[in-house]
Design an enzyme around this catalytic site. Sequence first.
Site, short mmCIF file in Angstrom:
data_model
loop_
_atom_site.label_atom_id
_atom_site.label_comp_id
_atom_site.label_asym_id
_atom_site.label_seq_id
_atom_site.Cartn_x
_atom_site.Cartn_y
_atom_site.Cartn_z
N HIS A 54 0.85 -1.18 0.00
CA HIS A 54 0.00 0.00 0.00
C HIS A 54 0.89 1.24 0.00
CE1 HIS A 54 0.38 -0.94 4.47
NE2 HIS A 54 0.97 0.24 4.35
C1 T46 Z 1 4.43 -0.37 6.80
C2 T46 Z 1 4.57 -1.67 7.48
C3 T46 Z 1 5.95 -1.92 7.98
C4 T46 Z 1 -3.60 -0.89 13.63
O1 T46 Z 1 -4.67 -1.10 14.22
N1 T46 Z 1 -2.77 0.12 14.04
C5 T46 Z 1 -1.59 0.40 13.42
O2 T46 Z 1 -0.87 1.32 13.85
C6 T46 Z 1 -1.20 -0.39 12.29
C7 T46 Z 1 0.12 -0.14 11.57
C8 T46 Z 1 -2.04 -1.39 11.89
N2 T46 Z 1 -3.21 -1.65 12.54
C9 T46 Z 1 -4.07 -2.75 12.09
C10 T46 Z 1 -4.78 -2.45 10.77
C11 T46 Z 1 -4.88 -3.79 10.10
O3 T46 Z 1 -6.06 -4.44 10.51
O4 T46 Z 1 -3.29 -3.91 11.85
C12 T46 Z 1 -3.69 -4.57 10.65
C13 T46 Z 1 -2.53 -4.65 9.66
O5 T46 Z 1 -2.16 -3.31 9.33
P1 T46 Z 1 -1.34 -2.92 8.01
O6 T46 Z 1 -2.04 -3.37 6.79
O7 T46 Z 1 -1.03 -1.47 8.11
O8 T46 Z 1 -0.01 -3.79 8.22
P2 T46 Z 1 1.31 -3.86 7.36
O9 T46 Z 1 2.32 -4.55 8.20
O10 T46 Z 1 1.02 -4.47 6.05
O11 T46 Z 1 1.79 -2.37 7.13
C14 T46 Z 1 2.28 -1.58 8.21
C15 T46 Z 1 2.22 -0.10 7.78
O12 T46 Z 1 0.87 0.24 7.49
C16 T46 Z 1 3.06 0.13 6.58
O13 T46 Z 1 3.02 1.47 6.18
O14 T46 Z 1 5.38 0.17 6.27
O15 T46 Z 1 3.62 -1.88 8.52
#
Ligand code: T46
Length: 137
Positions: A54
């Site tokens: 993303h």
């Molecule tokens: C990046 C990588 C390294 C939350 O509730 N709070 C938060 O602060 C975050 C980051 C996520 N979430 C929840 C939202 C989703 O249901 O955790 C789940 C997975 O989140 P996300 O799709 O953001 O996870 P990653 O690991 O794919 O991405 C995150 C960052 O968004 C991204 O910018 O660099 O970690």
Amino acid sequence: MKVKNCKFIEIPPIKDGIDGYLTVIEDTKHIPFEVKRVYFINHLTSKFALRGRHAHRQLEQVMYCMNGSCTVSLDDGYQKQNISLNSADKGLYIGTNLWHTMSEFREDCVLVVLASDKYKEADYIRDYQEFLRTAAK
Ligand code: T46
């Protein structure tokens, strides 16, 4: 860097001889924004683990690989670049509108991320075609 909106942020550790290293990260001094959120990713037991895929509209982040290693694939809509993160001293700044995907995690990888804002789902661009349209503007 081949892609836009990213750079390395290196923070040299204070070396205390046989007592190890101490590394300090202060927001606005080392990080180009006020840090409002810190999260970490670990327990990367599958070699197929993929994270990210993303871009963010407003959010800026700096990620440090505190242990192990992983590959960060960056795409600014025009150029693509793969970066290996494998040092606690060398962080990667990821600015706005940069499609990023993390993969090839070593099982002991610990990724620590400093973010410029609280979690806001509305800030995410999760559709790649929408990202390309945004990047073209
Ligand atoms: C990046 C990588 C390294 C939350 O509730 N709070 C938060 O602060 C975050 C980051 C996520 N979430 C929840 C939202 C989703 O249901 O955790 C789940 C997975 O989140 P996300 O799709 O953001 O996870 P990653 O690991 O794919 O991405 C995150 C960052 O968004 C991204 O910018 O660099 O970690």
